[in-house]
Structures are given as structure tokens and as C-alpha cells.
Design a protein around this motif. Structure first.
Motif, mmCIF file in Angstrom:
data_model
loop_
_atom_site.group_PDB
_atom_site.id
_atom_site.type_symbol
_atom_site.label_atom_id
_atom_site.label_comp_id
_atom_site.label_asym_id
_atom_site.label_seq_id
_atom_site.Cartn_x
_atom_site.Cartn_y
_atom_site.Cartn_z
ATOM 1 N N HIS A 12 0.842 -1.201 0.000
ATOM 2 C CA HIS A 12 0.000 0.000 0.000
ATOM 3 C C HIS A 12 0.873 1.246 0.000
ATOM 4 C CE1 HIS A 12 -2.662 3.077 1.766
ATOM 5 N NE2 HIS A 12 -3.611 2.443 1.088
ATOM 6 N N GLN A 13 1.872 1.277 0.860
ATOM 7 C CA GLN A 13 2.767 2.429 0.952
ATOM 8 C C GLN A 13 3.567 2.594 -0.346
ATOM 9 O OE1 GLN A 13 2.911 4.829 3.086
ATOM 10 N NE2 GLN A 13 4.623 5.831 2.068
ATOM 11 N N SER A 17 3.212 6.003 -2.643
ATOM 12 C CA SER A 17 4.367 6.903 -2.703
ATOM 13 C C SER A 17 5.043 6.882 -4.080
ATOM 14 C CB SER A 17 5.380 6.530 -1.620
ATOM 15 O OG SER A 17 5.895 5.233 -1.854
ATOM 16 N N ALA A 18 4.541 6.065 -4.997
ATOM 17 C CA ALA A 18 5.152 5.944 -6.321
ATOM 18 C C ALA A 18 4.734 7.100 -7.222
ATOM 19 C CB ALA A 18 4.749 4.621 -6.960
ATOM 20 N N LYS A 26 4.973 -0.556 -12.645
ATOM 21 C CA LYS A 26 4.395 -1.614 -11.808
ATOM 22 C C LYS A 26 3.278 -2.345 -12.557
ATOM 23 C CE LYS A 26 5.383 0.501 -7.299
ATOM 24 N NZ LYS A 26 6.385 -0.430 -6.844
ATOM 25 N N LEU A 27 2.453 -1.601 -13.293
ATOM 26 C CA LEU A 27 1.394 -2.247 -14.071
ATOM 27 C C LEU A 27 1.973 -3.170 -15.130
ATOM 28 C CD1 LEU A 27 -1.193 0.638 -14.535
ATOM 29 C CD2 LEU A 27 -1.552 -1.536 -13.329
#
Length: 120
Positions: A12-13, A17-18, A26-27
Motif C-alpha cells: 500500500h505504501q 508513494s510511487a 508496476k502495471l
């Protein structure tokens, strides 16, 4: 905190924060891993998110091309051709990372000195 909860909190963090560029990366990673593991549903979810992330107004022809590639990949998942999707996402992710490196290098480069004015 149980390990599963700690992992979720970390994830989650990491997402919150990205930067937008990191989220796209990431996707690509999620979609690639899902395609390599024959997870059609997760691959499709990643592709749908990638389509939603395209800024068609600012992206012009590049945005149209990306949407066409994502649409192709979505159709390929429907056909069960996850190897093709994995290859496509792998190439797009590598290109995305290269583009982000170039953008970072340009942003960190010192500004060029101003050109002297021409006397006419």
C-alpha cells in the motif's frame, strides 16, 4: 503485525508513494508476471488499467498506438495467447524504462547556457 498484514501495508505504501511513471512500470510488471503465470484475469486487469492511464489528449499518435497495442493484447488474452501478451508487455516495459531513464537524465542535466543575442 502478522506477516500478511505487513506485506499489504508495505505494498500500500509503495503504491501511494510511487510516481505516475513508477505506477505504469508496476502495471507492466503485474501484467507480465500474470501473463507468464497464465493468469488471464489478472493480465486483463493490468491491461485495462494501462488503457485507462493513457492520456489520449496529450499523447496524440503515440497514445493511439499504445491503446491499439493494449487492445490487441486484450484480444490475445481472450484467445488464450498469453505468451504473445507476455512478449508484448516485456518489450513495452523495457521501452518505458528506457524512456524514463532518458527523461531523468534530461531533467538532471545542467541547463544549457543562454545563447548570445545576434546583432543584426
Amino acid at each position: 503485525m502478522p506477516p500478511a498484514n505487513a506485506l499489504r501495508a508495505y505494498q500500500h505504501q509503495a503504491i501511494h508513494s510511487a510516481s505516475p511513471a513508477e505506477l505504469i512500470d508496476k502495471l507492466y510488471g503485474i501484467g507480465l508476471t500474470a501473463a507468464q503465470n497464465d493468469d488471464v484475469a489478472r493480465t486483463r486487469r493490468a491491461l485495462v488499467e494501462l488503457v485507462a492511464a493513457v492520456d489520449s489528449e496529450r499523447g496524440g499518435d503515440l497514445a493511439e498506438g499504445l491503446i491499439a497495442l493494449y487492445d490487441f493484447a486484450l484480444r490475445a488474452t481472450s484467445d488464450g495467447d498469453l505468451a504473445t501478451v507476455a512478449d508484448l508487455l516485456s518489450g513495452l516495459r523495457a521501452t518505458w524504462r528506457e524512456a524514463m531513464q532518458v527523461q531523468t537524465a534530461l531533467a538532471e542535466a545542467p541547463a544549457a547556457p543562454p545563447r548570445p543575442a545576434r546583432n543584426t
